[in-house]
Design a protein around this motif. Structure first.
Motif, PDB file in Angstrom:
ATOM      1  N   ARG A  10      11.161  11.443  13.294  1.00 45.38           N
ATOM      2  CA  ARG A  10      11.222  12.123  14.598  1.00 45.38           C
ATOM      3  C   ARG A  10      10.479  11.180  15.700  1.00 45.38           C
ATOM      4  NH1 ARG A  10      11.510  16.570  10.653  1.00 45.38           N
ATOM      5  NH2 ARG A  10       9.096  16.519  10.470  1.00 45.38           N
ATOM      6  N   ASP A  11       9.094  10.841  15.250  1.00 47.23           N
ATOM      7  CA  ASP A  11       8.552  10.044  16.225  1.00 47.23           C
ATOM      8  C   ASP A  11       9.240   8.814  16.692  1.00 47.23           C
ATOM      9  OD1 ASP A  11       6.442  11.711  15.741  1.00 47.23           O
ATOM     10  OD2 ASP A  11       5.244  10.285  14.238  1.00 47.23           O
ATOM     11  N   HIS A  25       0.769  -1.201   0.035  1.00 50.87           N
ATOM     12  CA  HIS A  25      -0.016   0.100  -0.085  1.00 50.87           C
ATOM     13  C   HIS A  25       0.883   1.258  -0.191  1.00 50.87           C
ATOM     14  CE1 HIS A  25      -3.578  -2.424   0.811  1.00 50.87           C
ATOM     15  NE2 HIS A  25      -3.044  -2.860   1.696  1.00 50.87           N
ATOM     16  N   GLY A  26       1.965   1.147  -0.281  1.00 49.31           N
ATOM     17  CA  GLY A  26       3.104   2.426  -0.211  1.00 49.31           C
ATOM     18  C   GLY A  26       3.461   3.061   1.088  1.00 49.31           C
ATOM     19  N   ARG A  27       3.227   1.977   2.113  1.00 48.52           N
ATOM     20  CA  ARG A  27       3.596   2.582   3.695  1.00 48.52           C
ATOM     21  C   ARG A  27       4.580   1.801   4.203  1.00 48.52           C
ATOM     22  NH1 ARG A  27      -0.986   5.455   4.896  1.00 48.52           N
ATOM     23  NH2 ARG A  27      -0.455   5.200   7.281  1.00 48.52           N
ATOM     24  N   LEU A  68      11.421   0.335   7.126  1.00 46.46           N
ATOM     25  CA  LEU A  68      10.880  -0.824   7.263  1.00 46.46           C
ATOM     26  C   LEU A  68       9.476  -0.733   6.248  1.00 46.46           C
ATOM     27  CD1 LEU A  68      10.994  -1.694  10.841  1.00 46.46           C
ATOM     28  CD2 LEU A  68      12.750  -2.540   9.045  1.00 46.46           C
ATOM     29  N   ARG A  69       8.945  -1.850   6.114  1.00 47.38           N
ATOM     30  CA  ARG A  69       7.401  -2.041   5.499  1.00 47.38           C
ATOM     31  C   ARG A  69       6.500  -1.552   6.587  1.00 47.38           C
ATOM     32  NH1 ARG A  69       8.436  -7.854   3.215  1.00 47.38           N
ATOM     33  NH2 ARG A  69       9.526  -7.426   1.320  1.00 47.38           N
ATOM     34  N   GLY A  70       5.554  -0.863   5.922  1.00 46.86           N
ATOM     35  CA  GLY A  70       4.380  -0.579   6.926  1.00 46.86           C
ATOM     36  C   GLY A  70       4.012  -1.850   7.626  1.00 46.86           C
ATOM     37  N   SER A  92       4.685   4.707  13.823  1.00 44.12           N
ATOM     38  CA  SER A  92       3.512   3.978  12.826  1.00 44.12           C
ATOM     39  C   SER A  92       3.760   3.885  11.404  1.00 44.12           C
ATOM     40  CB  SER A  92       2.157   4.818  13.458  1.00 44.12           C
ATOM     41  OG  SER A  92       2.068   5.083  14.913  1.00 44.12           O
ATOM     42  N   SER A  93       2.644   3.020  10.870  1.00 43.94           N
ATOM     43  CA  SER A  93       2.605   2.940   9.545  1.00 43.94           C
ATOM     44  C   SER A  93       2.449   4.434   8.823  1.00 43.94           C
ATOM     45  CB  SER A  93       1.677   2.085   9.103  1.00 43.94           C
ATOM     46  OG  SER A  93       1.852   1.808   7.689  1.00 43.94           O
ATOM     47  N   VAL A  94       3.150   4.765   7.949  1.00 47.53           N
ATOM     48  CA  VAL A  94       3.143   5.973   7.476  1.00 47.53           C
ATOM     49  C   VAL A  94       3.234   6.132   5.801  1.00 47.53           C
ATOM     50  CG1 VAL A  94       3.600   7.247   9.255  1.00 47.53           C
ATOM     51  CG2 VAL A  94       5.326   6.973   7.654  1.00 47.53           C
TER      52      VAL A  94
END
Length: 510
Positions: free
Chosen positions: A392-393, A303-305, A350-352, A380-382
């Motif tokens: 930064r998170d 999903h491109g995340r 990494l992969r989402g 988180s996944s972004v």
């Protein structure tokens, strides 16, 4: 998969025997049919073994057909394409009529004697069981051949792959350009006639697969295409009709060749994007963000995340750790986006969809000595457009993790994220000096417990009974202490903002 007449005659439990006819016992039986019709040909499609007791050879008076009648009976079966004729003796006839034996021999049709104790259904069952067994074996061989073909393609390229395909399909495998010219083949000695026939088929079907079955050679051709780009054609020529497993193996080989041929194209495209980004930096310009994101698209999930993993407190070992994590990603056939940062951190893309198990497996590449000191956190996944924010998170989240402990995520940061960040700690340190240091100094000078009482009061949300119980004092004693805190600090604890700042200032000291 077909069963031959020869195999059937050799079946030890059927006790069949040849009664003349053709010497070609390699004919393949597709199906077994029992019929007593005088003219069964119209009900047949070809490839059958026909079983009969000869009732169809009797006329209305019960007389046996003569040679002319037997010739007509056999000829109709031969024209229909049956494989063999099985004649059950001991019922209608004690023996096969000689005229039928002569007619079958003249037509070169295999004639089989079926003894009285052998049921026709046993023959049909034997053929069906053998066909199923051969089909299973073929599928098993194909399943074994596919990994060999894959390994051959990886280690030896197209030539090695063609050799494996030729062996698996029991024929010749050829690679052709778009004009139908043979560029590689296995085995090497493919006849010019076969190469010409394959080339003609390719030129006649440039954009589609094709199968032709001739008297001596069957040819399968397929274009090798990826995303609208044709890299040539794959062909297999054999003396037998293509089997279902052959088509599976040819398709597998085609996919491997397509990947191999398309790889330089994909690498060239990637190199162009990298070169543009590097040259932009050399010119002193900021590279286009969208263009940079395309360089990392292979690291994302379907999903491109993506997620960003940060390992903190590595100091001078950051470069070594980044190398180890990058090597592990490469082993997993994944893009190696792992970079050491100047402040002793390592960031990994990494992969989402990567979860705890995948991340733990990645960190398993680190030696125990390094893992004991690492504080790791994952975002988180972004989408790729938010990688900087995710980084930064992850830094903040990693600050909440225990050294050598499990990887922290966003749920771990609740309640401690301000303390974990450098800027947050700096601000809270100032707040602690302004508000808490005077209180601690008062306690030291007077032997009181104002600081401890304030903390219990704030952590228990101003609940007097609960806070007093935690401290082991009476609630009136606690009220007196809190009033003294307000006096000494000059604050109003009735304000929610004041209470929040004081609690944060206390937390920074633990």
């Amino acid at each position: 998969m077909p069963v031959t007449v020869r195999w059937l005659l050799r079946h030890p439990e059927l006790h069949l025997a040849a009664a003349g006819g053709s010497d070609d016992l390699s004919r393949e039986i597709d199906f077994v049919v029992t019929t007593e019709l005088a003219d069964p040909a119209q009900w047949l499609s070809g490839g059958e073994l026909v079983l009969t007791t000869g009732i169809g050879l009797l006329d209305r008076t019960g007389a046996v057909a003569d040679r002319v009648g037997c010739d007509r009976y056999v000829q109709r079966l031969v024209e229909r394409g049956i494989v063999a004729l099985g004649f059950g003796v001991g019922l209608t006839f004690d023996d096969i009529p000689q005229d039928l034996v002569d007619a079958a021999a003249a037509a070169r049709l295999p004639l089989i004697v079926v003894p009285r104790p052998t049921p026709f259904v046993a023959i049909a069952r034997a053929v069906a069981d053998r066909s199923a067994e051969l089909q299973y074996r073929a599928q098993e061989l194909a399943a074994r051949a596919q990994p060999r073909m894959t390994r051959a393609a990886v280690s030896g390229g197209a030539v090695a792959l063609l050799k494996e395909l030729a062996t698996a399909c029991d024929g010749a495998a050829l690679l052709l350009d778009d004009d139908g010219r043979v560029t590689q083949s296995a085995p090497a000695g493919v006849s010019p006639a076969v190469m010409r026939a394959v080339g003609e088929q390719v030129r006649g079907h440039r954009t589609s697969s094709a199968v032709t079955i001739g008297a001596e050679t069957a040819i399968v051709t397929q274009p090798i295409r990826v995303a609208g780009r044709t890299y040539g054609h794959l062909a297999v020529a054999s003396r037998h009709e293509p089997r279902p497993t052959d088509h599976v193996l040819i398709g597998h080989a085609n996919s491997l060749l397509a990947l191999d041929f398309d790889k330089p194209h994909r690498l060239d495209a990637l190199a162009v994007r990298v070169n543009i980004a590097v040259f932009t930096l050399l010119l002193g310009d900021e590279p286009d963000g969208a263009h940079i994101q395309t360089l990392a698209v292979d690291a994302a999930d379907g999903h491109g995340r993506v997620r960003v993993l940060v390992c903190r407190d590595l100091g001078a070992n950051a470069g070594r750790v980044a190398g180890l994590l990058g090597a592990r990603l490469t082993e997993l056939r994944r893009p190696a986006f792992a970079v050491a940062r100047p402040d002793g951190e390592v960031a990994v893309l990494l992969r989402g969809t990567d979860g705890e198990e995948a991340i733990a497996g990645l960190l398993g590449a680190l030696p125990r000595s390094a893992r004991r000191h690492v504080r790791a956190g994952v975002s988180s996944s972004v989408p790729l457009t938010a990688v900087a924010d995710a980084y930064r998170d992850a830094i903040t989240i990693a600050g909440t993790a225990l050294r050598g402990g499990p990887v922290a995520d966003r749920t771990s940061a609740a309640g401690v994220s301000l303390v974990a960040t450098t800027d947050g700690r700096a601000a809270l340190d100032v707040l602690s000096r302004l508000l808490i240091d005077p209180l601690v100094a008062y306690d030291d000078a007077h032997g009181t417990a104002l600081t401890e009482s304030l903390r219990s009061y704030l952590e228990n949300h101003g609940q007097w009974e609960t806070a007093a119980t935690d401290l082991g004092v009476h609630r009136h004693t606690l009220r007196a202490r809190i009033a003294k805190v307000e006096t000494e600090l000059g604050v109003d604890l009735g304000s929610a903002r004041v209470r929040a700042e004081l609690l944060l200032a206390l937390l920074i000291r633990t």
